[in-house]
Design an enzyme around this catalytic site. Structure first.
Site, PDB file in Angstrom:
ATOM      1  N   HIS A 642      -1.757  62.007  76.138  1.00  8.69           N
ATOM      2  CA  HIS A 642      -2.837  61.661  77.071  1.00  8.69           C
ATOM      3  C   HIS A 642      -3.996  62.656  77.007  1.00  8.69           C
ATOM      4  CE1 HIS A 642      -0.711  64.472  79.941  1.00  8.69           C
ATOM      5  NE2 HIS A 642      -1.952  64.744  80.271  1.00  8.69           N
ATOM      6  N   ASP A 690       4.439  59.828  75.567  1.00 11.26           N
ATOM      7  CA  ASP A 690       3.328  60.762  75.774  1.00 11.26           C
ATOM      8  C   ASP A 690       3.533  62.021  74.924  1.00 11.26           C
ATOM      9  OD1 ASP A 690       1.032  61.909  76.742  1.00 11.26           O
ATOM     10  OD2 ASP A 690       1.845  62.387  78.726  1.00 11.26           O
ATOM     11  N   GLY A 784      -4.410  70.888  83.927  1.00 17.07           N
ATOM     12  CA  GLY A 784      -4.702  71.941  82.962  1.00 17.07           C
ATOM     13  C   GLY A 784      -3.476  72.404  82.213  1.00 17.07           C
ATOM     14  N   SER A 786      -1.146  70.162  81.197  1.00 13.79           N
ATOM     15  CA  SER A 786      -0.708  69.033  80.377  1.00 13.79           C
ATOM     16  C   SER A 786      -0.569  69.434  78.913  1.00 13.79           C
ATOM     17  CB  SER A 786      -1.706  67.883  80.483  1.00 13.79           C
ATOM     18  OG  SER A 786      -1.666  67.291  81.754  1.00 13.79           O
ATOM     19  N   GLY A 787       0.505  68.948  78.297  1.00 12.21           N
ATOM     20  CA  GLY A 787       0.743  69.238  76.884  1.00 12.21           C
ATOM     21  C   GLY A 787       1.487  70.527  76.643  1.00 12.21           C
TER      22      GLY A 787
END
Length: 842
Positions: A642, A690, A784, A786-787
């Site tokens: 995403h 994701d 912030g 994410s990932g």
């Protein structure tokens, strides 16, 4: 201004020379007059001085020369200043930029003739010039008339709906400050609003200053200047090919070994046909189509809204795709090096897809239905209908898909197929496992329509009849995926249903450590002592049948031990479980787990220390922190899909990876991204699949291994029991209301939740997700992060594994709403497949 200068001829140059001569003479006369007057004044002054006393000997000529030089300099400076002012206010042009648009529309009630295919024919010009004049008239009288420059009719093609399909370029010359005045929506709206349609006949065809135009066919897209110059004004490689006879293959070959190449091939076919393109082989450097690539358009101009498919990496297995009409554009971008494309195209006659199927009453598969044009990729538009005839009203139809699932349509559009089954609408989505869709009414009609913006993957389904009153055989359990599994396999720790519907809301199995009863598979060789004496953790290297809860060795043999990978003990006979284990072992000088540390939170976290999480990466988009990532190897990172799902975020050139960093702005190494690989089944609506891989342009220096290290990937069988403690890290916000990002890397300890508990919090979550948090919600990931990684140790002091990727959640730090992470163990084969394609080992 340039034309005026060019048209002046020799006379203008002579006049200018004469004016220059006159001005110089005037200055010379003025200087001479001043010199004579000063000489007289000096003689009178000297006579008076001699009468008073004897003067010193002087040189008046020297003083006069200095004065003359001074006056000349002053005159020169004045001339320069005047010339500069003239240049600024008169000669300098206003700084402008070109804005380019590619468009198309259908002119109805006009018969297409073959000569229209040739842009240099008189027939083409006689048709194109009036259309060009009409478009120009529209924009000359519009709100952007001052910015409009020209329209160029690029191509005229026959359209399967009748009439003539017009492809055109529009150019605007726009001052930089006024660029928004010619936005794509504005330019398109001007053209649409100029078409007057009649409400009486309810037709989409109206009149554009007398020209019959189909308003539904109007499409205008902003385009690149390079596309405009290469197609409208010629390039190194532009060709037009025509397929007039159906099913006859016309070869296509492109070679580039002498340097960069931009190539466009326009394909057309006979009226009433469509085009099938087959790419047999393509040898390019993978780069997200930034440097090398092949874009295929469902039009004759490179229009973003008509892109059919993008080939951004090499192709070794033939791929075929079809157009929606009788035109197609191949646009190659090939950089320096040996690049090769081999393929062919052919015309296909349009056929109606309508099938009447009679099903027998007996068990077993009766036949197969396939997507239109199977095994070719699905086009942007298509339709197919299947009518099933049953031998009994007690029987229904079961459709078993291999990589596809149907779900009831909600308020969102169907992105991968629109289905109507007995007047009920469903949406299709691609997944990585099989499903069964059951139709519990006799003699159903099933309608499928393509709905993807681009060419989509094909599908097939076996069909059979089933007893509506008893969908599954005796002793079987009906999964929500439509599959039937044995009741004995329910709650055995294995996801037999493919969506965990056989494993959720199961009571925790008892630990039957003694007697004749068999210990539940969940407790056997899971790395934790569940029975006294450790009976459950003995004989873990024993061979067993391969399943989702057994570890597969490199030689294909499976063993009982679930977390065998990189645990320091060779468990496989070929010792493959201890290969590639240079990961997940940070050499930290100091670890801080003191609760009294400064509470600069990820949410409820503490400051990390230098080298504590050497796989943590900060991803910056256009210079700003946007997401996190983890180091997998010296050439690859892993993150969340995403982070890159929007079009503007998919360009790897805008991303930088800050590695080996504790404080923002103090990275030990900053790496450029070569390409981004987003999972092909990523669902932006529910964040399923994701996950994304990022290939670095250059490997990070080995000298930085103290600060930069890869994290270990888990085995597909890796399992962590409910309550297992892991750590989430990142530079994201410290609360939902926070407006300032922390500068120091934050870490927070969270617990793994059972999948049943995760579903209680959020409802349906896919088996490719896991939840982690604390009941109070005070420790969590946030915006912030994410990932970034969810890092877990199988046992104290062991190596760290990438168990999860920060994906989504309801707010940040809310009670009983844990963070949701991508379950990495479900994607090991996918990760390895993409990384091994470049010859990189983890």
């Amino acid at each position: 201004m340039d034309a005026a200068r060019g048209g002046g001829g020799q006379g203008s140059e002579d006049d200018a020379s004469q004016e220059d001569t006159t001005s110089v003479a005037d200055v010379s006369v003025e200087v001479a007059t001043v010199d004579a007057s000063l000489h007289k004044l000096c003689r009178r002054y000297n006579r008076r001085r001699r009468r008073a006393k004897k003067p010193k000997k002087t040189n008046p000529l020297w003083n006069l020369q200095n004065l003359a030089i001074l006056i000349t300099v002053v005159v020169f400076v004045v001339v320069v200043i005047m010339w500069s002012l003239l240049w600024v206010f008169i000669f300098r042009r206003e700084s402008n930029s070109g804005v380019y648009f590619a468009g198309m529309f259908r002119v109805a009630n006009v018969e297409f003739i073959p000569e229209y295919r040739h842009a240099d024919s008189s027939e083409f010009l006689s048709m194109a010039n009036p259309i060009q004049h009409v478009i120009t008239s529209v924009y000359r009288t519009s709100s952007v008339s001052r910015l409009y420059k020209q329209t160029i009719i690029s191509d005229l093609s026959n359209n399967n709906k009748g009439g003539v399909l017009v492809h055109f370029w529009m150019v605007f010359v726009v001052p930089h400050l006024k660029t928004p005045a010619v936005c794509e929506e504005c330019v398109s709206a001007i053209l649409r609003d100029s078409v007057f349609t009649s409400l009486k006949n309810r037709s989409s065809v109206g009149f554009l200053q007398g020209l019959p135009v189909d308003i539904d066919s109007i499409l205008v897209n902003v385009a690149l200047r390079s596309d405009y110059t290469s197609t409208a004004m010629g390039s190194q490689c532009v060709d037009k090919l025509y397929a007039g006879i159906p099913d006859v293959s016309i070869p296509l070959n492109v070679f580039s070994s002498w340097g960069g190449l931009t190539c466009h091939i326009k394909l057309t076919s006979a009226p009433g046909s469509i085009i099938r393109l087959t790419v047999r082989s393509l040898r390019i450097e993978p780069s997200d189509c930034i440097y090398d690539g092949l874009n295929v358009y469902d039009a004759l101009l490179p229009m973003r809204g008509m892109i059919l498919y993008r080939f951004c990496e090499s192709v070794s297995v033939p791929v075929s795709l079809v157009s929606t009409s009788n035109v197609m554009l191949l646009s190659f971008s090939l950089t320096q090096g040996s690049k090769i494309f081999r393929g062919h195209f052919q015309a296909l006659l349009e056929e109606e897809c309508m099938n009447l199927i009679e099903l027998p009453a007996g068990p077993g598969d009766a036949g197969v239905i396939t997507s239109p044009f199977y095994p070719n990729l699905l086009p942007r538009q298509c339709s197919c209908t299947w009518k099933f005839q049953m031998s009994s009203n007690a029987l229904g139809v079961a459709l078993r898909f291999q990589n596809y699932i149907l779900k009831l349509k909600d308020s969102q559009n169907c992105e991968h197929g629109w289905w109507k089954v007995n007047e009920i609408i469903y949406c299709g989505n691609y997944i990585d496992h099989s499903t069964v869709f059951r139709i519990s009414t006799p003699n159903p009609e099933v309608v499928f329509r393509c709905s993807s913006r681009n060419a989509d993957q094909p599908f097939n389904a076996t069909y059979s009849s089933y007893n509506i009153g008893q969908p599954c055989p005796e002793g079987h359990f009906l999964c929500t995926t439509g599959l039937c599994v044995e009741k004995a396999r329910r709650c055995d720790g294995m996801d037999d249903c493919q969506d965990e519907s056989d494993e959720i809301f199961c009571s925790k199995p008892p630990k039957l450590c003694g007697g004749s009863s068999t210990l539940h598979p969940l407790y056997i060789c899971n790395g934790e002592v569940d029975c006294s004496g450790g009976k459950d953790e003995t004989n873990c290297t024993q061979e067993t049948s391969c399943s989702g809860v057994s570890y597969r060795c490199g030689d294909g043999v499976c063993i009982l031990k679930k977390n065998a990978k990189c645990d320091g003990a060779p468990d496989c006979f070929d010792r493959s479980d201890e290969n590639d284990c240079a990961c997940g072992n940070p050499g930290v000088l100091k670890r801080v787990f003191d609760s009294a540390s400064p509470q600069q939170r990820i949410v409820g976290g503490v400051n990390a220390v230098e080298g504590e999480w050497p796989w943590q990466v900060s991803l910056h988009f256009s210079g700003q922190l946007y997401c996190g990532a983890s180091v997998l190897s010296d050439g690859w990172l892993i993150s969340a899909a995403h982070c890159f799902s929007k079009e503007r975020l998919s360009d790897p050139r805008q991303w930088m990876a800050h590695m080996g960093m504790l404080n923002q702005g103090s990275a030990k190494h900053v790496a450029e991204i070569r390409r981004i690989v987003v999972h092909e089944y990523y669902n932006a609506r529910i964040f399923d699949y994701d996950i994304a891989l990022l290939q670095l342009k250059k490997a990070w220096p080995i000298s930085l291994e103290q600060y930069i290290q890869p994290i270990c990937l888990p085995a597909p069988s890796q399992t962590f029991s409910e309550g297992h403690r892991c750590w989430v890290t990142g530079w994201g916000y410290r609360s939902e209301q926070d407006k300032v990002l922390p500068t120091v890397l934050q870490k927070a300890e969270v617990s793994i939740l059972s999948q049943s508990e995760c579903k209680r919090s959020y409802g349906p979550v896919s088996p490719r997700m896991l939840c982690a948090g604390v009941p109070s919600g005070e420790q969590d990931a946030c915006r912030g992060d994410s990932g970034g990684p969810l890092s877990c140790q199988a046992h104290s002091g062991g190596r760290w594994f990438l168990t999860g990727i920060v994906s989504w959640g309801s707010g940040c730090g809310r009670p009983n709403l844990p963070g949701v992470y991508t379950r990495v163990a479900k994607f090991i084969d996918w990760i390895q497949r993409h990384i091994d394609a470049k010859g990189t080992k983890l």
